[in-house]
Design an enzyme around this catalytic site. Structure first.
Site, PDB file in Angstrom:
ATOM      1  CG  ASN A  93      -2.320   0.530   0.855  1.00 44.42           C
ATOM      2  OD1 ASN A  93      -2.441   1.444   0.040  1.00 44.42           O
ATOM      3  ND2 ASN A  93      -3.351  -0.021   1.467  1.00 44.42           N
ATOM      4  CG  HIS A 123      24.639   3.362  10.682  1.00 39.81           C
ATOM      5  ND1 HIS A 123      25.416   3.694   9.600  1.00 39.81           N
ATOM      6  CD2 HIS A 123      23.373   3.692  10.349  1.00 39.81           C
ATOM      7  CE1 HIS A 123      24.655   4.204   8.651  1.00 39.81           C
ATOM      8  NE2 HIS A 123      23.403   4.216   9.085  1.00 39.81           N
ATOM      9  CB  ALA A 148      -1.659   1.845   8.795  1.00 33.27           C
ATOM     10  CB  ALA A 166      -2.293  -0.283  12.932  1.00 37.75           C
TER      11      ALA A 166
END
Length: 194
Positions: A93, A123, A148, A166
């Site tokens: 999406n 890192h 989401a 989500a």
């Protein structure tokens, strides 16, 4: 696809989980691939593209044919582009961001919700080596559903059929058919089968 000097050697090192030293020739190859990714995603995101055009651009971005059943709603960004693999019937999406240097595999039938962030690099913790990058592949199984705003951290494997709620931040592996939510994501249920 542009001819990027050292790309094959870089992909081999990334897929082996080797640290990429800052300022090295491999680091330079990574940056060259990133520039190509920026060009392709600007074309993808800068105007309307038909589903066929989206698949063609994603094939160019990844350097391999994406399945005809693949769907993506732009905008989309990838830091690198050359280390993403999509299974059949994957849907991504809008607003997703993939940091794919370490490798991202998304299994058949998976649904990736709005604004998902999938990361595959860390890192170095030592300040003098902070520019060094440590890749770790993310593997998303078949039939996975992200809500989401999910964030997946480097090195995570998400089992087939899992559901990631989500806003979850996935910091460790998710079992097959698990339902996970929260920060950090924790299992709260098992997804129904059927």
């Amino acid at each position: 696809m542009a001819d990027i000097e050292g790309l094959d050697t870089l992909l081999a090192a990334l897929n082996a989980g080797e640290t990429i030293p800052g300022g090295s020739p491999l680091h330079a190859a990574m940056h060259a691939a990133s520039q190509e990714s920026l060009r392709i995603t600007a074309e993808l995101n800068g105007r309307y593209n038909s589903p066929e055009q989206v698949r063609a651009l994603m094939s160019e971005l990844t350097g391999r044919e994406v399945p005809e059943s693949f769907q993506l709603f732009p905008p989309f960004s990838a830091d690198f582009g050359k280390n993403i693999q999509f299974g059949e019937d994957v849907f991504v999406n809008s607003g997703c961001r993939f940091q794919d240097q370490g490798g991202i595999e998304i299994g058949a039938g998976s649904l990736i919700g709005h604004n998902a962030v999938i990361t595959t690099l860390n890192h170095d913790m030592v300040p003098s080596r902070r520019a060094d990058m440590q890749p770790a592949r993310v593997v998303i199984g078949k039939g996975v559903w992200f809500g989401a705003n999910v964030t997946v951290l480097p090195g995570v494997t998400i089992g087939d059929g899992a559901v990631v709620g989500a806003g979850a931040v996935v910091t460790k592996d998710v079992p097959t058919d698990a339902v996970v939510v929260g920060v950090p994501a924790k299992q709260i249920a098992t997804a129904p089968q059927g």
